[in-house]
Design a protein around this motif. Sequence first.
Motif, PDB file in Angstrom:
ATOM      1  N   GLY A  43       0.830  -1.206   0.000  1.00 14.09           N
ATOM      2  CA  GLY A  43       0.000   0.000   0.000  1.00 14.09           C
ATOM      3  C   GLY A  43       0.865   1.258   0.000  1.00 14.09           C
ATOM      4  N   ASP A  44       0.397   2.290  -0.682  1.00 18.52           N
ATOM      5  CA  ASP A  44       1.079   3.594  -0.692  1.00 18.52           C
ATOM      6  C   ASP A  44       2.418   3.556  -1.438  1.00 18.52           C
ATOM      7  OD1 ASP A  44       0.982   6.270  -0.106  1.00 18.52           O
ATOM      8  OD2 ASP A  44       1.887   6.096   1.866  1.00 18.52           O
ATOM      9  N   SER A  45       2.618   2.545  -2.294  1.00 17.76           N
ATOM     10  CA  SER A  45       3.902   2.464  -3.005  1.00 17.76           C
ATOM     11  C   SER A  45       3.866   3.185  -4.344  1.00 17.76           C
ATOM     12  CB  SER A  45       4.316   0.998  -3.191  1.00 17.76           C
ATOM     13  OG  SER A  45       3.300   0.289  -3.869  1.00 17.76           O
ATOM     14  N   GLY A  46       2.707   3.679  -4.739  1.00 20.90           N
ATOM     15  CA  GLY A  46       2.640   4.487  -5.965  1.00 20.90           C
ATOM     16  C   GLY A  46       2.050   3.780  -7.174  1.00 20.90           C
ATOM     17  N   LYS A  47       1.362   2.647  -6.956  1.00 24.43           N
ATOM     18  CA  LYS A  47       0.784   1.888  -8.079  1.00 24.43           C
ATOM     19  C   LYS A  47      -0.298   2.707  -8.807  1.00 24.43           C
ATOM     20  CE  LYS A  47      -0.515  -1.526  -5.382  1.00 24.43           C
ATOM     21  NZ  LYS A  47      -0.035  -0.952  -4.102  1.00 24.43           N
ATOM     22  N   SER A  48      -1.232   3.206  -8.041  1.00 21.18           N
ATOM     23  CA  SER A  48      -2.329   3.962  -8.676  1.00 21.18           C
ATOM     24  C   SER A  48      -1.819   5.273  -9.266  1.00 21.18           C
ATOM     25  CB  SER A  48      -3.439   4.236  -7.663  1.00 21.18           C
ATOM     26  OG  SER A  48      -3.926   3.029  -7.157  1.00 21.18           O
ATOM     27  N   THR A  49      -0.766   5.821  -8.648  1.00 23.11           N
ATOM     28  CA  THR A  49      -0.178   7.057  -9.185  1.00 23.11           C
ATOM     29  C   THR A  49       0.380   6.777 -10.587  1.00 23.11           C
ATOM     30  OG1 THR A  49       0.407   7.650  -6.939  1.00 23.11           O
ATOM     31  CG2 THR A  49       1.465   8.913  -8.679  1.00 23.11           C
ATOM     32  N   PHE A  50       0.968   5.583 -10.752  1.00 30.71           N
ATOM     33  CA  PHE A  50       1.496   5.180 -12.056  1.00 30.71           C
ATOM     34  C   PHE A  50       0.369   5.131 -13.100  1.00 30.71           C
ATOM     35  CE2 PHE A  50       2.581   1.315 -14.729  1.00 30.71           C
ATOM     36  CZ  PHE A  50       3.461   1.975 -15.564  1.00 30.71           C
ATOM     37  N   PRO A 179      -6.601   4.859  -1.178  1.00 29.92           N
ATOM     38  CA  PRO A 179      -6.228   3.435  -1.184  1.00 29.92           C
ATOM     39  C   PRO A 179      -7.173   2.633  -2.091  1.00 29.92           C
ATOM     40  CG  PRO A 179      -6.338   4.298   1.050  1.00 29.92           C
ATOM     41  CD  PRO A 179      -6.930   5.342   0.164  1.00 29.92           C
ATOM     42  N   THR A 180      -6.593   1.766  -2.907  1.00 33.72           N
ATOM     43  CA  THR A 180      -7.401   0.985  -3.864  1.00 33.72           C
ATOM     44  C   THR A 180      -8.040  -0.211  -3.183  1.00 33.72           C
ATOM     45  OG1 THR A 180      -5.844   1.613  -5.589  1.00 33.72           O
ATOM     46  CG2 THR A 180      -7.273  -0.258  -6.082  1.00 33.72           C
ATOM     47  N   THR A 181      -9.329  -0.396  -3.461  1.00 31.08           N
ATOM     48  CA  THR A 181      -9.983  -1.642  -3.056  1.00 31.08           C
ATOM     49  C   THR A 181     -10.471  -2.263  -4.364  1.00 31.08           C
ATOM     50  OG1 THR A 181     -12.004  -0.401  -2.722  1.00 31.08           O
ATOM     51  CG2 THR A 181     -10.761  -0.927  -0.741  1.00 31.08           C
ATOM     52  N   GLY A 201      -5.137  -3.407  -5.077  1.00 33.11           N
ATOM     53  CA  GLY A 201      -4.914  -2.783  -3.771  1.00 33.11           C
ATOM     54  C   GLY A 201      -3.729  -3.449  -3.073  1.00 33.11           C
ATOM     55  N   GLY A 202      -2.893  -2.656  -2.431  1.00 34.27           N
ATOM     56  CA  GLY A 202      -1.699  -3.214  -1.790  1.00 34.27           C
ATOM     57  C   GLY A 202      -1.823  -3.358  -0.284  1.00 34.27           C
ATOM     58  N   GLN A 203      -2.940  -2.876   0.282  1.00 29.54           N
ATOM     59  CA  GLN A 203      -3.135  -3.040   1.723  1.00 29.54           C
ATOM     60  C   GLN A 203      -3.267  -4.538   2.013  1.00 29.54           C
ATOM     61  OE1 GLN A 203      -3.421  -0.094   3.714  1.00 29.54           O
ATOM     62  NE2 GLN A 203      -2.982   0.985   1.806  1.00 29.54           N
TER      63      GLN A 203
HETATM   64  N1  LIG Z   1       6.879  12.592  -4.045  1.00 23.88           N
HETATM   65  C1  LIG Z   1       6.396  11.554  -4.732  1.00 23.88           C
HETATM   66  N2  LIG Z   1       5.257  11.057  -4.302  1.00 23.88           N
HETATM   67  C2  LIG Z   1       4.773  10.015  -4.976  1.00 23.88           C
HETATM   68  C3  LIG Z   1       5.419   9.426  -6.084  1.00 23.88           C
HETATM   69  N3  LIG Z   1       4.676   8.391  -6.513  1.00 23.88           N
HETATM   70  C4  LIG Z   1       3.627   8.352  -5.697  1.00 23.88           C
HETATM   71  N4  LIG Z   1       3.676   9.327  -4.782  1.00 23.88           N
HETATM   72  C5  LIG Z   1       2.730   9.615  -3.712  1.00 23.88           C
HETATM   73  O1  LIG Z   1       2.649   8.465  -2.894  1.00 23.88           O
HETATM   74  C6  LIG Z   1       1.276   8.122  -2.678  1.00 23.88           C
HETATM   75  C7  LIG Z   1       1.056   6.781  -3.330  1.00 23.88           C
HETATM   76  O2  LIG Z   1      -0.291   6.537  -3.404  1.00 23.88           O
HETATM   77  P1  LIG Z   1      -0.944   5.467  -4.389  1.00 23.88           P
HETATM   78  O3  LIG Z   1      -0.393   5.610  -5.766  1.00 23.88           O
HETATM   79  O4  LIG Z   1      -2.406   5.579  -4.209  1.00 23.88           O
HETATM   80  O5  LIG Z   1      -0.383   4.117  -3.753  1.00 23.88           O
HETATM   81  P2  LIG Z   1      -0.853   2.631  -4.078  1.00 23.88           P
HETATM   82  O6  LIG Z   1       0.383   1.815  -4.220  1.00 23.88           O
HETATM   83  O7  LIG Z   1      -1.822   2.599  -5.211  1.00 23.88           O
HETATM   84  O8  LIG Z   1      -1.569   2.232  -2.720  1.00 23.88           O
HETATM   85  P3  LIG Z   1      -2.783   1.170  -2.484  1.00 23.88           P
HETATM   86  O9  LIG Z   1      -3.867   1.495  -3.453  1.00 23.88           O
HETATM   87  O10 LIG Z   1      -3.188   1.357  -1.073  1.00 23.88           O
HETATM   88  O11 LIG Z   1      -2.201  -0.186  -2.720  1.00 23.88           O
HETATM   89  C8  LIG Z   1       0.455   9.260  -3.280  1.00 23.88           C
HETATM   90  O12 LIG Z   1       0.146  10.209  -2.285  1.00 23.88           O
HETATM   91  C9  LIG Z   1       1.357   9.841  -4.333  1.00 23.88           C
HETATM   92  O13 LIG Z   1       1.126  11.206  -4.538  1.00 23.88           O
HETATM   93  C10 LIG Z   1       6.638   9.981  -6.513  1.00 23.88           C
HETATM   94  O14 LIG Z   1       7.257   9.534  -7.461  1.00 23.88           O
HETATM   95  N5  LIG Z   1       7.082  11.055  -5.790  1.00 23.88           N
END
Ligand SMILES: Nc1nc2c(ncn2[C@@H]2O[C@H](COP(=O)(O)OP(=O)(O)OP(=O)(O)O)[C@@H](O)[C@H]2O)c(=O)[nH]1
Length: 245
Positions: A43-50, A179-181, A201-203
């Motif tokens: 979780g919070d590793s940046g998957k959805s951001t990608f 967070p993704t569900t 989801g990574g949680q």
């Molecule tokens: N500064 C910075 N922040 C990032 C980067 N990539 C992601 N983030 C931040 O880190 C957080 C990652 O959130 P998500 O992308 O939702 O993480 P996730 O892996 O999808 O999490 P789950 O859905 O819970 O599994 C967000 O607040 C992004 O803005 C990056 O390259 N730089």
Amino acid sequence: MGKKLSKKQESSETVHSQRIDEIMKTDNNEVQKEIKILVLGTGDSGKSTFLKQLQILYKGGFCEQDRFLYRTTIRVNLMYNMKTLIQIVEDLKITIQKRTQKIVKRFDRSKKYCEENLTEKMKNAIINLWNDPGFKQAYERRNRFELSDSANYYFDSCERIFKEEYQPNDKDILFCRIPTTGVNEIELEVNNKFWKVVDVGGQRSERRKWIHQFESATIVVYFKNWRLTSNNKLKKKKKNHYCIQ
Ligand SMILES: Nc1nc2c(ncn2[C@@H]2O[C@H](COP(=O)(O)OP(=O)(O)OP(=O)(O)O)[C@@H](O)[C@H]2O)c(=O)[nH]1
Ligand SMILES: [Mg+2]
């Protein structure tokens, strides 16, 4: 007679075989054309951001409806983030200005924030608290707590975010944490190939769903949360609080 029939038979078999080859080639091309990328990670590793980045780069960005949904989340997250930052200031006993102490006492620490909490008073409180050097100091020490890395970006943009006509820009959306569900998918056509990118989801509670996604995956990409490296493990102490092991 027998020889002639066998020739006919032979040529019909060749045609048949060629046809099968063509079908197999076409099928193979079709399979090769769609590439499924499975995005895994904690979780919070940046998957959805990608996936959001792919949406911006290859799918023309976000529609108005998406932006509207993000608007509410960004505003609500902003209030929760300040509530967490106040908690950090208190837990770490960080010295703050007298004027700020009064604002902290009056700060609305709702259990569930919604658009109704978006008052002028709330906006001024967040701006004033964030201007206190003690709060900046608390933010720098956030790795011991559950506070988003992008919280400072939203605190800095508080005035803009609280405006009635506020519409999140791409950067606001990229930084927004939801967070993704379940499963998110995005389909792209790049370089004459079809790509399906699947985000799960990574949680911890979500990880049992990963197994269902492996079957047709061509590529698996694993995202790693830098906060959770072996030397920097976060151990949950109590709600919203983490400490480094
Ligand atoms: N500064 C910075 N922040 C990032 C980067 N990539 C992601 N983030 C931040 O880190 C957080 C990652 O959130 P998500 O992308 O939702 O993480 P996730 O892996 O999808 O999490 P789950 O859905 O819970 O599994 C967000 O607040 C992004 O803005 C990056 O390259 N730089
Ligand atoms: Mg996600």
